[in-house]
Enzyme design. Sequence first.
Site, PDB file in Angstrom:
ATOM      1  N   GLU A 140       0.833  -1.212   0.000  1.00 27.86           N
ATOM      2  CA  GLU A 140       0.000   0.000   0.000  1.00 27.86           C
ATOM      3  C   GLU A 140       0.864   1.258   0.000  1.00 27.86           C
ATOM      4  O   GLU A 140       1.841   1.364   0.744  1.00 27.86           O
ATOM      5  CB  GLU A 140      -0.907  -0.010   1.247  1.00 27.86           C
ATOM      6  CG  GLU A 140      -1.802   1.216   1.310  1.00 27.86           C
ATOM      7  CD  GLU A 140      -2.762   1.160   2.477  1.00 27.86           C
ATOM      8  OE1 GLU A 140      -3.544   0.204   2.569  1.00 27.86           O
ATOM      9  OE2 GLU A 140      -2.718   2.087   3.319  1.00 27.86           O
ATOM     10  N   HIS A 196      -7.933   3.118  -3.648  1.00 26.10           N
ATOM     11  CA  HIS A 196      -8.937   3.140  -2.572  1.00 26.10           C
ATOM     12  C   HIS A 196      -9.943   4.235  -2.945  1.00 26.10           C
ATOM     13  O   HIS A 196      -9.583   5.251  -3.539  1.00 26.10           O
ATOM     14  CB  HIS A 196      -8.300   3.515  -1.236  1.00 26.10           C
ATOM     15  CG  HIS A 196      -7.243   2.569  -0.770  1.00 26.10           C
ATOM     16  ND1 HIS A 196      -6.826   2.521   0.533  1.00 26.10           N
ATOM     17  CD2 HIS A 196      -6.498   1.641  -1.422  1.00 26.10           C
ATOM     18  CE1 HIS A 196      -5.880   1.604   0.671  1.00 26.10           C
ATOM     19  NE2 HIS A 196      -5.654   1.062  -0.507  1.00 26.10           N
ATOM     20  N   ASP A 247     -13.295   8.181   6.578  1.00 29.70           N
ATOM     21  CA  ASP A 247     -13.513   8.978   7.787  1.00 29.70           C
ATOM     22  C   ASP A 247     -13.634  10.432   7.389  1.00 29.70           C
ATOM     23  O   ASP A 247     -13.032  10.861   6.413  1.00 29.70           O
ATOM     24  CB  ASP A 247     -12.328   8.809   8.739  1.00 29.70           C
ATOM     25  CG  ASP A 247     -12.299   7.405   9.321  1.00 29.70           C
ATOM     26  OD1 ASP A 247     -13.380   6.907   9.686  1.00 29.70           O
ATOM     27  OD2 ASP A 247     -11.217   6.811   9.367  1.00 29.70           O
TER      28      ASP A 247
HETATM   29  P1  FAD Z   1     -18.103   0.774   6.618  1.00 30.25           P
HETATM   30  O1  FAD Z   1     -18.113  -0.611   6.109  1.00 30.25           O
HETATM   31  O2  FAD Z   1     -19.062   1.732   6.038  1.00 30.25           O
HETATM   32  O3  FAD Z   1     -18.259   0.718   8.182  1.00 30.25           O
HETATM   33  C1  FAD Z   1     -18.088   1.878   8.992  1.00 30.25           C
HETATM   34  C2  FAD Z   1     -18.749   1.634  10.333  1.00 30.25           C
HETATM   35  O4  FAD Z   1     -20.168   1.621  10.136  1.00 30.25           O
HETATM   36  C3  FAD Z   1     -18.390   0.292  10.950  1.00 30.25           C
HETATM   37  O5  FAD Z   1     -18.311   0.462  12.337  1.00 30.25           O
HETATM   38  C4  FAD Z   1     -19.559  -0.592  10.575  1.00 30.25           C
HETATM   39  O6  FAD Z   1     -19.762  -1.650  11.488  1.00 30.25           O
HETATM   40  C5  FAD Z   1     -20.717   0.408  10.582  1.00 30.25           C
HETATM   41  N1  FAD Z   1     -21.798   0.033   9.667  1.00 30.25           N
HETATM   42  C6  FAD Z   1     -21.700  -0.485   8.424  1.00 30.25           C
HETATM   43  N2  FAD Z   1     -22.911  -0.692   7.886  1.00 30.25           N
HETATM   44  C7  FAD Z   1     -23.817  -0.273   8.807  1.00 30.25           C
HETATM   45  C8  FAD Z   1     -25.237  -0.207   8.836  1.00 30.25           C
HETATM   46  N3  FAD Z   1     -25.978  -0.618   7.816  1.00 30.25           N
HETATM   47  N4  FAD Z   1     -25.840   0.295   9.959  1.00 30.25           N
HETATM   48  C9  FAD Z   1     -25.104   0.739  11.018  1.00 30.25           C
HETATM   49  N5  FAD Z   1     -23.747   0.685  11.030  1.00 30.25           N
HETATM   50  C10 FAD Z   1     -23.110   0.195   9.940  1.00 30.25           C
HETATM   51  N6  FAD Z   1      -9.750   5.539   5.031  1.00 30.25           N
HETATM   52  C11 FAD Z   1      -9.587   6.549   4.150  1.00 30.25           C
HETATM   53  O7  FAD Z   1     -10.138   7.658   4.353  1.00 30.25           O
HETATM   54  N7  FAD Z   1      -8.837   6.388   3.002  1.00 30.25           N
HETATM   55  C12 FAD Z   1      -8.230   5.199   2.705  1.00 30.25           C
HETATM   56  O8  FAD Z   1      -7.575   5.055   1.671  1.00 30.25           O
HETATM   57  C13 FAD Z   1      -8.389   4.101   3.613  1.00 30.25           C
HETATM   58  N8  FAD Z   1      -7.851   2.880   3.361  1.00 30.25           N
HETATM   59  C14 FAD Z   1      -8.092   1.844   4.214  1.00 30.25           C
HETATM   60  C15 FAD Z   1      -7.586   0.569   3.884  1.00 30.25           C
HETATM   61  C16 FAD Z   1      -7.824  -0.512   4.725  1.00 30.25           C
HETATM   62  C17 FAD Z   1      -7.307  -1.878   4.334  1.00 30.25           C
HETATM   63  C18 FAD Z   1      -8.538  -0.334   5.927  1.00 30.25           C
HETATM   64  C19 FAD Z   1      -8.760  -1.492   6.862  1.00 30.25           C
HETATM   65  C20 FAD Z   1      -9.048   0.927   6.273  1.00 30.25           C
HETATM   66  C21 FAD Z   1      -8.841   2.024   5.414  1.00 30.25           C
HETATM   67  N9  FAD Z   1      -9.345   3.288   5.688  1.00 30.25           N
HETATM   68  C22 FAD Z   1      -9.171   4.324   4.796  1.00 30.25           C
HETATM   69  C23 FAD Z   1     -10.064   3.561   6.954  1.00 30.25           C
HETATM   70  C24 FAD Z   1     -11.580   3.372   6.827  1.00 30.25           C
HETATM   71  O9  FAD Z   1     -12.119   4.177   5.795  1.00 30.25           O
HETATM   72  C25 FAD Z   1     -12.207   3.774   8.162  1.00 30.25           C
HETATM   73  O10 FAD Z   1     -11.733   2.970   9.213  1.00 30.25           O
HETATM   74  C26 FAD Z   1     -13.721   3.813   8.179  1.00 30.25           C
HETATM   75  O11 FAD Z   1     -14.171   4.372   9.404  1.00 30.25           O
HETATM   76  C27 FAD Z   1     -14.358   2.445   8.049  1.00 30.25           C
HETATM   77  O12 FAD Z   1     -14.344   2.052   6.754  1.00 30.25           O
HETATM   78  P2  FAD Z   1     -15.238   0.815   6.242  1.00 30.25           P
HETATM   79  O13 FAD Z   1     -14.934   0.705   4.805  1.00 30.25           O
HETATM   80  O14 FAD Z   1     -15.071  -0.371   7.088  1.00 30.25           O
HETATM   81  O15 FAD Z   1     -16.686   1.448   6.443  1.00 30.25           O
END
Ligand code: FAD
Length: 313
Positions: free
Chosen positions: A17, A77, A109
Amino acid sequence: MHIADIFTERGQTFSFEFFPPKTADSAASLFDNIAELIPLKPSHVSVTYGAGGGTRKVTHDLVVRIKQQTPLEVMPHLTCVGHTEAEIYDILEGYASAGISNILALGGDPPRNAPNYDRSLDAFRYASQLVQYIRKFKDRHAGTAIGDPRGFGIAVAGFPEGHPSTPNRVKEIEHLKAKVDAGADCIITQLFFDNRDFYDFRERCELAGITVPIVAGIMPVTSSSGLMRMADLAAGARFPARLLRAISRCNGRADATRRVGIHWATEQCRDLLDNDVAGIHFYTLNKSTATREIYASLGVETSLDLAADIPAP
Ligand code: FAD
């Protein structure tokens, strides 16, 4: 190449990454580091997206430059935060026409400097909705721009130790399953330092009926200040006492701290490989040295050797 085909061809994936550099100097340095990582033959590399869509153009430009100037398969991403549907459409369109095959679809975020950021302006609240949209995108294109009838390959994020916004760990796996049911091809995890957390997460996914490959996120601690930054950025990650003790024994000596952190990550990788991990995603922080040292300590020259079934000596 579609991520599903990468898994089929390679057996296991080994990806690196990068984040978009802020200056011309750091861009030049990143490309020097990428050149040093190419001989490790990663299955693909990925490029992060700034919080709140802040790096839309630089992420796109870096992705296209890697695609055009290196032999690497590159996965951008993309986050829900900060975008209308039309913007997401344009971004996907740009990647499709640049020949990009895979996207890591994330919730994202809000920007750090915008504590009152209004999520109601974003077209998608959760990554599962973005996954659904990316899946549908190919129909709008009638398969022409992407050139693959399956459309983009899609990866999503997983959190072995839990994501702070969902304290209920059972519900959290349901949300993860929703992303997979919406069409994700694989899960890439948040970094973690205790493999038991990963194995337990993998087992909980299995129990929930999640069958796509789960790729482990690994990031070596390379300095005490780096550890503090990791603790800040890596939502949910736990720093085991054994690791903290090993680092404190270094008594602030930079080289010793680095060696301890890289040794720890190497042992994590060795154990993951012995336990049939589907892949390892290295958070490189745009540097090549730590990843190259891990490969060297694992006794391999390339990712192909990591994936090989080697007979016992
Ligand atoms: P989601 O899947 O949308 O989940 C976010 C939260 O909402 C979780 O707590 C989940 O349980 C909850 N949730 C999901 N669906 C529902 C629903 N229907 N009802 C209620 N709650 C729900 N961030 C960046 O800004 N840029 C990046 O490039 C980036 N790269 C990343 C790469 C990896 C491999 C990882 C692990 C994280 C990365 N992140 C990045 C961080 C990530 O965007 C944040 O941690 C974010 O808060 C969660 O992302 P997610 O895709 O899991 O979101």
